[in-house]
Motif scaffolding. Structure first.
Motif, short mmCIF file in Angstrom:
data_model
loop_
_atom_site.label_atom_id
_atom_site.label_comp_id
_atom_site.label_asym_id
_atom_site.label_seq_id
_atom_site.Cartn_x
_atom_site.Cartn_y
_atom_site.Cartn_z
N GLU A 1 23.95 38.07 40.95
CA GLU A 1 24.26 39.24 41.63
C GLU A 1 25.93 39.06 41.44
O GLU A 1 26.38 40.14 41.56
N VAL A 2 26.46 37.96 41.73
CA VAL A 2 27.83 37.58 41.61
C VAL A 2 28.33 38.23 40.39
O VAL A 2 29.20 39.18 40.07
N LEU A 3 27.76 37.55 39.37
CA LEU A 3 28.22 37.73 37.89
C LEU A 3 28.14 39.15 37.42
O LEU A 3 28.68 39.77 36.44
N ASP A 4 26.90 39.88 38.07
CA ASP A 4 26.42 41.18 37.67
C ASP A 4 27.87 42.37 37.98
O ASP A 4 28.19 43.15 37.47
N GLN A 5 28.97 41.68 38.80
CA GLN A 5 30.13 42.52 39.19
C GLN A 5 30.96 42.50 38.10
O GLN A 5 31.65 43.52 38.05
N ALA A 6 30.69 41.63 37.24
CA ALA A 6 31.53 41.69 35.78
C ALA A 6 30.88 42.54 34.95
O ALA A 6 31.44 42.40 33.66
N SER A 7 29.90 43.09 35.10
CA SER A 7 29.21 43.85 33.96
C SER A 7 30.16 45.05 33.42
O SER A 7 30.67 46.02 34.08
N LEU B 1 36.82 40.08 34.42
CA LEU B 1 36.72 39.54 35.96
C LEU B 1 35.83 37.92 35.65
O LEU B 1 35.86 37.43 36.64
N LEU B 2 35.63 37.56 34.58
CA LEU B 2 35.02 36.19 34.37
C LEU B 2 36.20 35.27 34.15
O LEU B 2 35.92 34.12 33.76
N GLN B 3 37.58 35.88 34.09
CA GLN B 3 38.54 34.71 34.05
C GLN B 3 38.93 34.37 35.27
O GLN B 3 38.91 35.02 36.32
N PRO B 4 39.77 33.30 35.17
CA PRO B 4 40.33 32.54 36.78
C PRO B 4 41.16 33.51 37.25
O PRO B 4 42.03 34.12 36.50
N LEU C 1 37.03 32.46 40.13
CA LEU C 1 36.82 33.35 38.92
C LEU C 1 37.36 34.78 39.76
O LEU C 1 36.96 34.88 41.07
N GLN C 2 37.86 35.61 39.08
CA GLN C 2 38.19 37.05 39.70
C GLN C 2 36.91 37.78 40.10
O GLN C 2 37.13 38.37 41.20
N VAL C 3 36.15 37.40 39.65
CA VAL C 3 34.79 38.18 40.12
C VAL C 3 34.20 37.80 41.47
O VAL C 3 33.70 38.50 42.25
N GLU C 4 34.62 36.61 41.96
CA GLU C 4 34.30 36.25 42.90
C GLU C 4 35.06 36.80 44.35
O GLU C 4 34.48 36.99 45.35
N VAL C 5 36.40 37.21 44.33
CA VAL C 5 36.96 37.98 45.32
C VAL C 5 36.41 39.40 45.07
O VAL C 5 36.35 39.99 46.21
#
Length: 580
Positions: free
Chosen positions: A451-457, A462-465, A473-477
Motif C-alpha cells: 500500500e505504501v509502495l503503490d503511492q509510487a505507481s 518516489l522510490l528514491q531516498p 524513501l520519498q514515498v514514505e512521507v
C-alpha cells in the motif's frame, strides 16, 4: 502479498468526512487524547461494537507517547519497588505485542547488565532477572545468561574494563512508539472509529447533572462543533487535570508530570552488540540501539511548565553524558549528539517528593455521570488501561456491552508480516529495492508495505531516498500525509519518521523537499509550503537553543516562544467564552 483489505486511509478526505460525522452522529463513547492510551481506548471500544469517536488537539502521539525510551518492556526495575503485579502484567502485554498484536513494530532486544560489585550484586540481580523471566519475560526470547568480565567485554568492547566485574545478558523489546500509537489509532479507524487530529476539546456538553458530549474546535481553521456521546473518556495523560478543570468536575486523582530527556548519538560512538542498562543513584540509564544510532536516557525530574513542549536543558544533557561516560572507553561529548528529545510521564501524584518513586500503576475513575478519566500507567500496559477505562464507561452506555477482545486483534500491518519477512528478496526484486530497504519498510508498515509502495505507481522518483535523510524513501512521507493522518511537517519529521532526532540537522535540511512532496496531497500552495518550512525551522532553532540553557525556566521560555504549526490551537485551559 497483498495488504489487509480495506484498511482505513487517514487522509484529507477522511478528515473532512470525520468532521461531518462528529457533528451529526450520536456516539456511545468519545475519547479525548490521541496518545497510546486514548488510541487504545478507541480501539477497545470499537472492537466491542460501540460507536466511537477519538479527538486529539495536536497529532497522534504528539505528547508522551512519542518521547519514551522506545522500549515495550516489562519494567525490570519495578521489581525492586515490589510492583510484581505491574511487571507480570507488562510482560504479558509485551509477549502479546511481540508475537501477535504488533510483531512488525515490537522487536526483541538483547541487553547487557554490567555487574559492578563482586559479592552481592550478581546473585541479587540474577534473582531479579530470574523472577522477570519466570513471570513471562522468557517466553519468546532467551532466558538470562551469565558472563564473566571477559565475556561481557566481548559483547560490549566499548565499556571500560574497570567499569564491570562481569555481566548478565537478558532480553527485552524495542518499539517506535510514535508509529505504534498512530497504528493503534489507525486500527481503531479500521474497525469503525471516527478518529480526528487537530481537533481540540474546548468544552463539555451537559444534560442535567451528566456529561453528554464535548464541544470541539478545529485547530486548522477555528470551526467548532458539538459532539454527542453517552460517555466521554479523558485519556489526556499529563493534561488530565486541565481537561478535568474544563469539565468543572472534581477529579478523583491528580497527575504529576515528570520530565525524561534522551540523547541520540551515532552507532559508531559506542562499540557494543547489545543494549546496556546502567544503574544510577536515582534510577537506571538505558543505552538502546536505534537503527544507525544509540538512544541514551533518561532523566527523571519534576516539571511544572509548558506541558506541550517540555524542554531539555544543558544540565539534563550533562547528567546523561556524565553517567554514561563513567563506563565508556571513549567519552561522548556534546558534539557527538545528533538528536535530543524531552517527554513528560503522567505519574499519579503521591506522597513522595521524588518523581522516580511515584507509581507507574494506572488509575481509572468515573468522575461524574458520563465522564471517565484514566491516567498513570506505562506505555507497555496501554491495552489493559484502555480495557479498564471502557469497562468503567459501560455504566453510562445504554446498550449491553461485549467484553474486550483486543488481545485477539492484531494491529493493521501485523497479519502476514512473518511470511513477508521470508519474502524480502522477492519483494525487493518486484519493486526494484535493495533487501535492506524492504526490511526497513516491513519493520515500519508490516503487511501494508505494498500500500505504501503503490503511492509510487507511475512516479518511480518516489522510490528514491530523501536527499538529506537517506534512511527514508520519498514515498514514505507521501504515504504519511495520504494515509497516516500527518497534517504538518512536524508530524512527518518528528513522528511518522524520526528524521528530527536521527540527523544532526534535525530535519531542517530536508524540510523544503518534504514539504514539496506532500503539498499536492495536503493541498498546500507556495505560501503554505513556505509557512510550514519556516515554522518547522523556528521550532528546531528554539529546541537547539533551549538545550544550551542551564535550567528549566530559561529553556522553557525559549521553546515556548516558537510558533505552533496548528494556528487555531488554543492554549489550555480554554473556556467556552474564548471561542468566537
Amino acid at each position: 502479498m497483498s495488504s489487509q483489505p480495506g484498511v482505513q486511509f487517514l487522509g484529507p478526505r477522511q478528515r473532512d468526512a470525520a468532521w461531518d460525522k462528529l457533528q451529526t452522529e450520536q456516539f456511545d463513547v468519545v475519547v479525548i487524547g490521541g496518545g497510546v492510551v486514548g488510541a487504545g481506548a478507541a480501539l477497545d471500544a470499537a472492537t466491542r461494537g460501540l460507536k466511537v469517536a477519538l479527538v486529539e488537539a495536536r497529532d497522534y502521539a504528539s505528547g508522551t507517547s512519542s518521547r519514551s525510551s522506545k522500549m515495550f518492556h516489562g519494567g525490570l526495575r519495578y521489581l525492586e519497588q515490589l510492583e510484581f503485579g505491574l511487571v507480570r502484567e507488562a510482560l504479558r502485554e509485551r509477549e502479546l505485542s511481540l508475537t501477535t498484536l504488533a510483531p512488525h513494530l515490537v522487536k526483541p532486544l538483547k541487553f547487557l547488565f554490567p555487574i559492578t560489585h563482586r559479592v552481592w550484586e550478581r546473585p541479587y540481580m540474577a534473582a531479579g532477572i530470574f523472577l522477570y523471566d519466570r513471570m513471562g519475560g522468557a517466553k519468546s526470547v532467551p532466558a538470562q545468561k551469565h558472563l564473566t568480565r571477559a565475556g561481557a567485554l566481548r559483547m560490549a568492547p566499548g565499556l571500560k574494563r574497570n567499569s564491570l566485574t562481569g555481566g548478565i545478558q537478558y532480553y527485552d523489546t524495542v518499539v517506535d512508539d510514535a508509529r505504534h500509537t498512530m497504528t493503534v489509532a489507525r486500527t481503531a479507524a479500521h474497525y469503525g472509529a471516527v478518529v480526528r487530529t487537530s481537533t481540540q476539546v474546548v468544552g463539555f456538553l451537559r444534560e442535567a447533572d451528566r456529561v453528554s458530549g464535548v464541544r470541539v474546535r478545529d485547530c486548522e481553521d477555528g470551526r467548532t462543533a458539538d459532539v454527542k456521546a453517552h460517555v466521554v473518556i479523558n485519556a489526556t495523560g499529563v493534561w488530565t487535570d486541565e481537561i478535568q478543570a474544563l469539565s468543572r468536575q472534581r477529579g478523583r486523582f491528580r497527575v504529576r508530570a515528570s520530565k525524561g530527556v534522551h540523547i541520540v548519538v551515532p552507532r559508531d560512538r559506542i562499540v557494543s552488540d547489545a543494549a546496556i542498562i546502567l544503574r544510577t543513584e536515582k534510577s537506571v540509564l538505558f543505552v538502546i540501539p536505534w537503527g544507525s544510532h544509540w538512544i541514551i536516557g533518561t532523566t527523571d525530574t519534576d516539571w511544572n511548565l509548558d506541558l506541550a513542549h517540555p524542554a531539555a536543558t544543558k544540565a539534563d544533557i550533562d547528567y546523561i553524558l556524565g553517567h554514561v561516560n563513567k563506563v565508556l572507553v571513549t567519552s561522548l561529548t556534546h558534539d557527538d549528539i545528533d538528536g535530543v528529545y524531552a517527554g513528560l510521564r503522567p505519574l499519579l501524584a503521591g506522597e513522595s517528593d521524588e518523581t522516580s518513586k511515584l507509581s507507574r500503576e494506572h488509575a481509572v475513575a468515573r468522575v461524574a455521570p458520563g465522564l471517565v478519566a484514566i491516567a498513570g500507567g506505562k506505555y507497555t500496559t496501554y491495552r489493559v488501561m484502555a480495557e479498564d477505562a471502557v469497562d468503567l464507561a459501560a455504566d453510562d452506555i445504554p446498550a449491553r456491552m461485549a467484553p474486550s477482545i483486543t488481545e485477539k486483534v492484531p494491529l493493521v500491518g501485523a497479519d502476514g508480516y512473518f511470511a513477508l519477512v521470508n519474502q524480502t528478496v522477492h519483494l525487493g526484486q518486484m519493486y526494484g529495492l535493495h533487501p535492506y530497504r524492504v526490511k526497513h519498510l516491513l519493520d515500519r508498515y508490516g503487511s501494508l508495505i505494498d500500500e505504501v509502495l503503490d503511492q509510487a505507481s507511475g512516479k518511480p522518483e518516489l522510490l528514491q531516498p530523501i536527499t538529506d535523510a537517506p534512511a527514508y524513501l520519498q514515498v514514505e512521507v507521501v504515504y504519511a500525509a495520504a494515509a497516516e493522518g500527518a497534517l504538518h511537517l512536524d508530524d512527518i519529521l518528528a513522528r511518522r519518521t524520526r528524521i528530527a532526532i536521527e540527523y544532526s540537522h534535525r530535519g531542517v535540511n530536508c524540510a523544503e523537499q518534504v514539504a514539496q512532496l506532500v503539498a499536492p496531497v495536503l493541498g498546500w500552495d507556495a505560501d503554505a509550503v513556505d509557512r510550514e518550512v519556516k515554522t518547522y525551522q523556528a521550532r528546531v532553532e528554539a529546541e537547539v537553543q533551549s538545550q544550551a540553557q542551564p535550567d528549566d525556566l530559561s529553556a522553557d521560555a525559549l521553546r515556548a516562544a516558537a510558533p505552533e504549526s496548528r494556528v487555531e490551537l488554543l492554549e489550555p485551559p480554554v473556556s467556552v467564552s474564548e471561542i468566537p
